[in-house]
Design a protein around this motif. Sequence first.
Motif, PDB file in Angstrom:
ATOM      1  N   ILE A  53       1.042   4.621  -6.432  1.00  9.40           N
ATOM      2  CA  ILE A  53       0.267   4.928  -5.690  1.00  9.40           C
ATOM      3  C   ILE A  53       0.441   4.088  -4.386  1.00  9.40           C
ATOM      4  O   ILE A  53       0.292   4.359  -3.094  1.00  9.40           O
ATOM      5  N   ARG A  54       0.412   2.656  -4.586  1.00 11.21           N
ATOM      6  CA  ARG A  54       0.615   1.502  -3.478  1.00 11.21           C
ATOM      7  C   ARG A  54       1.708   1.873  -2.485  1.00 11.21           C
ATOM      8  O   ARG A  54       1.657   1.734  -1.431  1.00 11.21           O
ATOM      9  N   ALA A  55       2.869   2.355  -3.402  1.00 13.62           N
ATOM     10  CA  ALA A  55       4.117   2.448  -2.668  1.00 13.62           C
ATOM     11  C   ALA A  55       4.126   3.802  -1.896  1.00 13.62           C
ATOM     12  O   ALA A  55       4.616   3.945  -0.860  1.00 13.62           O
ATOM     13  N   GLY A  56       3.213   4.705  -2.388  1.00  9.02           N
ATOM     14  CA  GLY A  56       3.108   5.980  -1.500  1.00  9.02           C
ATOM     15  C   GLY A  56       2.284   6.034  -0.288  1.00  9.02           C
ATOM     16  O   GLY A  56       2.631   6.948   0.419  1.00  9.02           O
ATOM     17  N   ARG A  57       1.343   5.022  -0.369  1.00 10.01           N
ATOM     18  CA  ARG A  57       0.633   4.919   0.936  1.00 10.01           C
ATOM     19  C   ARG A  57       1.354   4.787   2.352  1.00 10.01           C
ATOM     20  O   ARG A  57       0.762   5.508   3.129  1.00 10.01           O
ATOM     21  N   PRO A  58       2.333   4.140   2.459  1.00 10.24           N
ATOM     22  CA  PRO A  58       2.929   4.296   3.696  1.00 10.24           C
ATOM     23  C   PRO A  58       3.614   5.562   4.042  1.00 10.24           C
ATOM     24  O   PRO A  58       3.464   5.749   5.461  1.00 10.24           O
ATOM     25  N   VAL A  59       3.757   6.304   3.192  1.00 16.05           N
ATOM     26  CA  VAL A  59       4.143   7.849   3.387  1.00 16.05           C
ATOM     27  C   VAL A  59       3.034   8.556   4.071  1.00 16.05           C
ATOM     28  O   VAL A  59       3.049   9.189   5.361  1.00 16.05           O
ATOM     29  N   THR A  60       2.033   8.436   3.309  1.00 15.84           N
ATOM     30  CA  THR A  60       0.755   9.405   3.931  1.00 15.84           C
ATOM     31  C   THR A  60       0.328   8.848   5.340  1.00 15.84           C
ATOM     32  O   THR A  60      -0.092   9.417   6.192  1.00 15.84           O
ATOM     33  N   ASN A  61       0.268   7.365   5.216  1.00  9.84           N
ATOM     34  CA  ASN A  61      -0.170   6.722   6.407  1.00  9.84           C
ATOM     35  C   ASN A  61       0.649   7.171   7.858  1.00  9.84           C
ATOM     36  O   ASN A  61       0.231   7.250   8.885  1.00  9.84           O
ATOM     37  N   LEU A  62       1.957   7.227   7.362  1.00 13.46           N
ATOM     38  CA  LEU A  62       2.961   7.742   8.496  1.00 13.46           C
ATOM     39  C   LEU A  62       2.531   9.207   8.998  1.00 13.46           C
ATOM     40  O   LEU A  62       2.564   9.314   9.888  1.00 13.46           O
ATOM     41  N   ALA A  63       2.294  10.039   8.099  1.00 21.31           N
ATOM     42  CA  ALA A  63       1.970  11.469   8.296  1.00 21.31           C
ATOM     43  C   ALA A  63       0.565  11.549   9.198  1.00 21.31           C
ATOM     44  O   ALA A  63       0.441  12.037  10.187  1.00 21.31           O
ATOM     45  N   ARG A  64      -0.350  10.544   8.735  1.00 20.72           N
ATOM     46  CA  ARG A  64      -1.580  10.366   9.589  1.00 20.72           C
ATOM     47  C   ARG A  64      -1.090   9.796  11.183  1.00 20.72           C
ATOM     48  O   ARG A  64      -1.867  10.305  11.940  1.00 20.72           O
ATOM     49  N   ARG A  65      -0.341   9.186  11.033  1.00 19.21           N
ATOM     50  CA  ARG A  65      -0.086   8.426  12.503  1.00 19.21           C
ATOM     51  C   ARG A  65       0.793   9.671  13.312  1.00 19.21           C
ATOM     52  O   ARG A  65       0.408   9.664  14.459  1.00 19.21           O
ATOM     53  N   LEU A  66       1.519  10.219  12.738  1.00 20.30           N
ATOM     54  CA  LEU A  66       2.304  11.308  13.213  1.00 20.30           C
ATOM     55  C   LEU A  66       1.454  12.415  13.835  1.00 20.30           C
ATOM     56  O   LEU A  66       1.419  12.891  14.916  1.00 20.30           O
ATOM     57  N   ALA A  67       0.645  12.668  13.032  1.00 22.43           N
ATOM     58  CA  ALA A  67      -0.461  13.836  13.396  1.00 22.43           C
ATOM     59  C   ALA A  67      -1.405  13.377  14.652  1.00 22.43           C
ATOM     60  O   ALA A  67      -1.724  14.287  15.377  1.00 22.43           O
ATOM     61  N   GLY A  68      -1.588  12.133  14.668  1.00 21.79           N
ATOM     62  CA  GLY A  68      -2.533  11.486  15.812  1.00 21.79           C
ATOM     63  C   GLY A  68      -1.424  11.512  17.031  1.00 21.79           C
ATOM     64  O   GLY A  68      -1.940  12.102  18.076  1.00 21.79           O
ATOM     65  N   THR A  69      -0.261  10.827  17.031  1.00 21.24           N
ATOM     66  CA  THR A  69       0.515  10.819  18.150  1.00 21.24           C
ATOM     67  C   THR A  69       1.272  12.098  18.653  1.00 21.24           C
ATOM     68  O   THR A  69       1.310  12.457  19.727  1.00 21.24           O
ATOM     69  N   TRP A  70       1.770  13.000  17.582  1.00 15.89           N
ATOM     70  CA  TRP A  70       2.558  13.941  17.799  1.00 15.89           C
ATOM     71  C   TRP A  70       1.666  15.123  18.042  1.00 15.89           C
ATOM     72  O   TRP A  70       1.996  16.091  19.085  1.00 15.89           O
ATOM     73  N   SER A  71       0.877  15.538  17.064  1.00 15.93           N
ATOM     74  CA  SER A  71       0.143  16.830  17.160  1.00 15.93           C
ATOM     75  C   SER A  71      -1.274  16.659  17.813  1.00 15.93           C
ATOM     76  O   SER A  71      -2.056  17.591  18.186  1.00 15.93           O
TER      77      SER A  71
END
Lengths: 644, 218
Positions: A53-71
Amino acid sequence: MALDPIRRCGLALLRGLALAGLGVATAVSFVVHLAFLVVGFGLGLLVLPPLAIRAGRPVTNLARRLAGTWSGVPVEVPYQPRPAPPAPDAEGHYPRDNRLYRRPWVPAALNWFDWLLGDPATYRDLAWLALNPVVGTLLGGAPAALVGVGLWYAASRAGTDWWALPAGLAAVAAGLALAPGLVLLHGRWTRLLLRPPRPEPGRLRVWYARLLVTLLRLLCLLGLSLLALPLAALGALGLLLGYGLGIVAVLPPLIENVRHLAELRRRLAGRWSGVEVPSPYLPRPELPPRRPDGRYRVGAHLYRTERWAGYHLRLRWLTRDGATWRDLVWLLLDPVVGGLMLAVPLAALGYGLFGLAVPRFWMLLGVTPEGDAAAWYAAVAGSGAAAIPVGLALAAFGVFAAPRVLRGNGRWVRLLLAPTARARLALRVRRLTETRADATAAQAAELRRIERDLHDGAQARLIAMGINLGHVEYLLDRDPAAARALLAETREASAKALAELRDLVRGIHPPVLAERGLADAIRALALDLPVRTEVGIELPGRAEPPIESAVYFAVSELLTNVVKHAQAERAAVELRYVDGRLRVVVRDDGRGGVDPARGSGVRGIERRLGTFDGVVEVSSPPGGPTVVTLEVPCALSSPRTSTS
Amino acid sequence: MRVVLAEDLYLLRDGLARMLTAHGFEVVAAVETGPELLEALLGLRPDVAVVDVRLPPTRTDEGLQAALVARREIPGLPVLVLSQHVEQLYARELLADGNGGVGYLLKDRVFNAEQFVDAVRRVAGGGMAMDPDVIAKLLVRSEREEPISRLTPREREVLALMAEGRSNLAIGQRLFLSESAVSKHTASIFAKLDLAPSDDDNRRVLAVLAYLNSATTR
């Protein structure tokens, strides 16, 4: 300028492609999660799931960041804050969950596990990881795919078909035009699962959840009602054995088992159906004292040993209680009456939806069940046309009836399982006997205390004063100076005697209470406390003097506790008259942790107020605040207004 | 000096009357019930009244209520209230009008005739006589409360003695200070409690009232 939209679309296309790549990455992440979770929980390697779970959080956080900056769809990070490192106690140990650890890393690791596994966002992340490989990849990759296919088509077929070139170009254009919209959509999709859960569920979800809970309760109750069937058969057999063949030994366990079931249904009627059903059983009698001949008498029988006397007493207690027989009657009737009642909404909903509406719907879509549909399945009276409306109507009726039937079932339980008027009276007598015993014991103790205080205090001092005065008389002519000194001493003794009497009077009946009544007495009490205490009183009249006195001493005791133990900065007393009950709330901002079972103070108050059918409720979590509520039913006399 | 005396127990009433007469007071009325007391207070307008809190017919706080009513009719009518017990609640009610001429003592204080007569005279002169027990109860809490927390410990001592009704001279003797030092302290107290310069007696009452209110709940 004209190039701008095209550039924007092109950029969106590339971003979409990157998002599709992210989709592939999430697929990998999900597979890793799955493997770690299955291995972790399956083989008991509990370290693995939190790591994944800890290792997976950067992936979901990246998705969140991209949703903010790109979408342009900002998504907040929903995770709970990381737990603070464990703090050692006074002895240098690290406490956690009722255990002390010598080193901080074990509790820290446990906190870390809880932090990751206990966060609801973790599971929403998992759901997103599972779905995003499909959804995200499609949304992100679709424009690029269109462009790619269009280009390929135009290039490869341009020579053969004249329309291949325009069609290919159209696909490219469509891909470019769709790109920004799809990237936005991807952002929204990400937000749907990765944002913090909304604090309040929607109304539809609440309704649905309630319905589900109601249906589950109906199902459970139905199960319990049907369980009564074998028990009823056993009961009939037991009665036959017990009374027919005289094997009375079977009766107590039988009756007690029936009681367990009945008690469960009473509790459920209160908790699920909202119909309070008090327990009707008479309290278990105590063994009578030995007779002079050393034997115990139970009914008309004499027993030499305690065991047999107790056994007979228990048998009498169980079989002579009217509630036992009402339980048995209920046991026989409930599978029929209660069971039928509970089955109606469940059957209407189940048959309406899954017997009529849903199968007919599938038939309309062309899916025909194998074999012939019977007259009752997907058809009403042999006609399929009415199946859907009738099915939906039945389901709606089931939904409508479910909560009502749940309440009705509670009433049915109450009908036979609530105490009869006689049982209520018997219980009441028992309670009154208890509180009367408490009251007389308290009164006797009080009188003893007063007697002791007077005997050792004021009375002794008066005697000493009498002796002194006699001596003064003797000294008056012989040694006037000594006489004067002795007189001064005697006056002091009289002042001390008075002070002691004053304290004693305060303990018996405080003068302010006599002069002003409860409201001002409590105000005066609050004024004398070293803790700042707010007093709010709304009393339209005055209670009976004994009640005023009991409530006053209860409040006094509570406030004394606040001063002595609570380490409070502030306290508050509220006094109100609501629905024929005098309600007092005493609260403080101290350290809490008052255990009413252990504190003799609270027990004393309970006993004191019990005489008036008053109740005490304590809420005192560790760390405070402490709130104690007293309630005493009473009538108020016409207002003799108190000045304040 | 004309005194009205209200006390329901014959022995006490008689003893008080005898003592006051012996010290040069003229007891114009010695009554035993609340209504009689009110009538005497309003009708005779004595220089001072000595009143027991608990009087017939209700045997609750009739005496106190009669005194309060009379003081509403005749502002500043000097009243010395006696009781078997002292309550901050009652002290506040007596002082609330800020007019002075108020005393509130335990009955025990009568034992010391000189001090008691002194208190009666002070009240008659528009001063104050609060029982040390009331003051002691106040001291338990008010130290942390505004505006009393602004006072220095010494000023608090002075204020406590002021509440008992002592003059600056008496306070000085008690605390081993010169009278001028005491008046410096009192001036500082008045300033810290935001009491505008006015008649000194009145300000002393207001200062004590502020003291009482700092410990109140509202």
